[in-house]
Design an enzyme around this catalytic site. Sequence first.
Site, PDB file in Angstrom:
ATOM      1  N   GLY A 110      -3.525  -0.595   7.387  1.00  0.00           N
ATOM      2  CA  GLY A 110      -3.179  -0.120   6.056  1.00  0.00           C
ATOM      3  C   GLY A 110      -1.678  -0.158   5.894  1.00  0.00           C
ATOM      4  O   GLY A 110      -0.970  -0.715   6.700  1.00  0.00           O
ATOM      5  N   CYS A 111      -1.180   0.474   4.822  1.00  0.00           N
ATOM      6  CA  CYS A 111       0.261   0.439   4.589  1.00  0.00           C
ATOM      7  C   CYS A 111       0.865   1.829   4.657  1.00  0.00           C
ATOM      8  O   CYS A 111       1.907   2.089   4.081  1.00  0.00           O
ATOM      9  CB  CYS A 111       0.586  -0.209   3.243  1.00  0.00           C
ATOM     10  SG  CYS A 111      -0.136   0.651   1.838  1.00  0.00           S
TER      11      CYS A 111
END
Length: 275
Positions: A110-111
């Site tokens: 994810g970020c």
Amino acid sequence: MTNRPATTQITRIARRASGTTAAQRMVPEETPIALSYAGTTHAVMMASPADFEDFALGFSLTEGIVGSAEEIEAIEIEDLGAGIDIQIRLKDKANTRFQARRRRLAGPVGCGLCGIESIDEAMRSVCQVGAAALTLSEDDIVQSVKLLSKVQPMHAETGAVHAAGFYVPGQGVVLAREDVGRHNALDKLAGALARAGIAGASGAVVVTSRVSVEMVQKAAAIGSRFIIAVSAPTALAIRTADAAGMTLVALVRGDDFDIFTNPDRVISGAERHVA
């Protein structure tokens, strides 16, 4: 390659004490940018569509994926319409190391923390910068922020982006990058410094944002002994800067500022010293 604009003109309704009118305003673009290694997406960041090569190299360096620019074989940029895909090809040893790192991750990236899902990865050991010899005067601190404000064309146009600059005593802000994301601006600066062959130990990282732990980690990866910020730091950022041997200066407003770690490197008067 892509030629996307970093800013766009829009029409908005401006309400003022004198009345309400339709008016034009420039706003920054915000685009999903995927950073992919060996054909696999590692992180997707919402970022300004500019300085892609700097971003790719800087992210690779500050996240510890490569130790130097020489470990990158090629950087290719593809505009997918919905976003930008930056394909980064690593040389053999760096690619082997990266593939081993990916196998340690818990799952798809994810970020949240620049593509990190593991707590151990998020709290990785910070680079040591205490041995660097740079000291700054009080005037250097004040001037670094003033000079950074003069090299922010996107912010001047939109009032809505962050900046990260590199201040060298006697030279001023030698490089600066802007982005809608504060981490992205710092990554782009890291890449620009590496491409220009400027050593991180020769100056101070200056940012327009608050100082979180990731900002300290990235500044340490650059090799700077100083991080100077307009806004406040978090408690973890302070502890991390102290552990790295870094001087953290924040809340720089006019001639006023606070020193949170290693204050002995900020000297009074105009004197400065680089051993």
